[in-house]
Motif scaffolding. Structure first.
Motif, PDB file in Angstrom:
ATOM      1  N   VAL A 137      -2.209   6.246  -2.879  1.00  0.00           N
ATOM      2  CA  VAL A 137      -0.872   6.241  -2.291  1.00  0.00           C
ATOM      3  C   VAL A 137       0.020   5.353  -3.143  1.00  0.00           C
ATOM      4  N   ARG A 138       1.159   5.907  -3.605  1.00  0.00           N
ATOM      5  CA  ARG A 138       2.093   5.150  -4.435  1.00  0.00           C
ATOM      6  C   ARG A 138       3.509   5.337  -3.907  1.00  0.00           C
ATOM      7  N   GLY A 139       4.191   4.222  -3.685  1.00  0.00           N
ATOM      8  CA  GLY A 139       5.585   4.292  -3.272  1.00  0.00           C
ATOM      9  C   GLY A 139       5.793   3.782  -1.863  1.00  0.00           C
ATOM     10  N   GLU A 140       6.795   4.346  -1.200  1.00  0.00           N
ATOM     11  CA  GLU A 140       7.220   3.893   0.114  1.00  0.00           C
ATOM     12  C   GLU A 140       6.687   4.815   1.206  1.00  0.00           C
ATOM     13  N   LEU A 141       5.954   4.225   2.137  1.00  0.00           N
ATOM     14  CA  LEU A 141       5.384   4.969   3.258  1.00  0.00           C
ATOM     15  C   LEU A 141       6.206   4.629   4.497  1.00  0.00           C
ATOM     16  N   SER A 167      -3.025   0.275  -3.304  1.00  0.00           N
ATOM     17  CA  SER A 167      -2.603  -0.676  -4.336  1.00  0.00           C
ATOM     18  C   SER A 167      -1.233  -0.335  -4.907  1.00  0.00           C
ATOM     19  N   GLY A 168      -0.812   0.917  -4.819  1.00  0.00           N
ATOM     20  CA  GLY A 168       0.499   1.325  -5.318  1.00  0.00           C
ATOM     21  C   GLY A 168       1.557   1.407  -4.234  1.00  0.00           C
ATOM     22  N   VAL A 198      -5.052  -3.466  -0.663  1.00  0.00           N
ATOM     23  CA  VAL A 198      -3.979  -3.927   0.227  1.00  0.00           C
ATOM     24  C   VAL A 198      -3.512  -5.292  -0.260  1.00  0.00           C
ATOM     25  N   ASN A 199      -2.200  -5.410  -0.506  1.00  0.00           N
ATOM     26  CA  ASN A 199      -1.700  -6.689  -1.015  1.00  0.00           C
ATOM     27  C   ASN A 199      -1.556  -7.708   0.115  1.00  0.00           C
ATOM     28  N   ARG A 200      -1.270  -8.931  -0.256  1.00  0.00           N
ATOM     29  CA  ARG A 200      -1.230 -10.036   0.703  1.00  0.00           C
ATOM     30  C   ARG A 200      -0.189  -9.821   1.804  1.00  0.00           C
ATOM     31  N   ASP A 201       0.998  -9.344   1.437  1.00  0.00           N
ATOM     32  CA  ASP A 201       2.047  -9.120   2.434  1.00  0.00           C
ATOM     33  C   ASP A 201       1.655  -8.013   3.417  1.00  0.00           C
ATOM     34  N   GLN A 202       1.070  -6.939   2.889  1.00  0.00           N
ATOM     35  CA  GLN A 202       0.619  -5.851   3.765  1.00  0.00           C
ATOM     36  C   GLN A 202      -0.497  -6.337   4.680  1.00  0.00           C
ATOM     37  N   MET A 203      -1.411  -7.141   4.143  1.00  0.00           N
ATOM     38  CA  MET A 203      -2.517  -7.649   4.952  1.00  0.00           C
ATOM     39  C   MET A 203      -1.994  -8.523   6.081  1.00  0.00           C
ATOM     40  N   PHE A 254     -11.584  -3.292   4.734  1.00  0.00           N
ATOM     41  CA  PHE A 254     -10.748  -3.528   3.560  1.00  0.00           C
ATOM     42  C   PHE A 254     -11.601  -3.898   2.359  1.00  0.00           C
ATOM     43  N   HIS A 255     -11.161  -3.432   1.188  1.00  0.00           N
ATOM     44  CA  HIS A 255     -11.797  -3.793  -0.078  1.00  0.00           C
ATOM     45  C   HIS A 255     -10.697  -4.142  -1.069  1.00  0.00           C
ATOM     46  N   PRO A 256     -10.966  -5.068  -1.987  1.00  0.00           N
ATOM     47  CA  PRO A 256      -9.929  -5.480  -2.923  1.00  0.00           C
ATOM     48  C   PRO A 256      -9.512  -4.385  -3.903  1.00  0.00           C
ATOM     49  N   SER A 257     -10.406  -3.434  -4.148  1.00  0.00           N
ATOM     50  CA  SER A 257     -10.106  -2.370  -5.109  1.00  0.00           C
ATOM     51  C   SER A 257     -10.792  -1.073  -4.668  1.00  0.00           C
ATOM     52  N   THR A 258     -10.328   0.014  -5.268  1.00  0.00           N
ATOM     53  CA  THR A 258     -10.966   1.304  -5.006  1.00  0.00           C
ATOM     54  C   THR A 258     -12.416   1.282  -5.471  1.00  0.00           C
ATOM     55  N   GLU A 259     -12.648   0.659  -6.605  1.00  0.00           N
ATOM     56  CA  GLU A 259     -14.012   0.591  -7.146  1.00  0.00           C
ATOM     57  C   GLU A 259     -14.950  -0.108  -6.172  1.00  0.00           C
TER      58      GLU A 259
END
Length: 119
Positions: A24-28, A55-56, A87-92, A106-111
Motif C-alpha cells: 500500500v502506497r499513498g493516502e488511505l 511502509s509506503g 507501520v511507522n511510529r505515528d501510525q502505530m 505487526f512486523h517491522p518489515s515485509t520480510e
C-alpha cells in the motif's frame, strides 16, 4: 496494481510458497479506501496468509482503519494469518490509541512478516 489518481496504489505480490503481500502506497482515506477494500476482497485468505505492507502509507483516516479491520475480520473468518508490516511510529500511535495494537500482528518489515508466516 490498482491506483486512484496517484493518491493510493495497492500492489498485490504473491510470495512463492508464502503469503500474498498487498503493498500500500499513498493516502488511505474515504476517497481511496475502496481500492484497498477491493484488493482485500480479491486476496486468497488461505493457509499462506496475507501481509499488508504499510511502509509506503503516508496518511490513514478512520475509513482506512475500517478497511484494515475488515481484513482482520476476513482473516478470522477464514483462519488465515494476517500481518501488518512497515507501520511507522505515528501510525502505530493511532493503532495503540484505538486499541488495535492488541488486535493486529505487526512486523517491522515485509520480510520479517513473510519469515514469521513461513515458520
Amino acid at each position: 496494481m490498482i491506483e486512484n489518481e496517484d493518491l493510493l496504489a495497492v500492489t498485490p505480490r504473491q510470495i512463492p510458497s508464502g503469503p500474498l503481500v498487498l503493498e500500500v502506497r499513498g493516502e488511505l482515506d474515504h476517497h481511496t479506501a475502496q481500492l484497498l477494500s477491493r484488493a482485500v476482497d480479491d486476496a486468497p485468505f488461505d493457509d499462506n496468509g496475507v501481509v499488508i505492507d504499510l511502509s509506503g502509507l503516508t496518511y490513514c483516516d478512520s475509513t482506512g482503519i475500517t478497511v484494515l479491520i475488515g481484513a482482520y475480520q476476513r482473516s478470522q473468518a477464514t483462519g488465515a494469518p494476517l500481518s501488518l508490516a512497515g507501520v511507522n511510529r505515528d501510525q502505530m500511535r493511532v493503532f495503540s490509541v484505538v486499541g488495535l495494537d492488541q488486535v493486529f500482528t505487526f512486523h517491522p518489515s515485509t520480510e520479517a512478516a513473510v519469515a514469521s508466516l513461513r515458520k
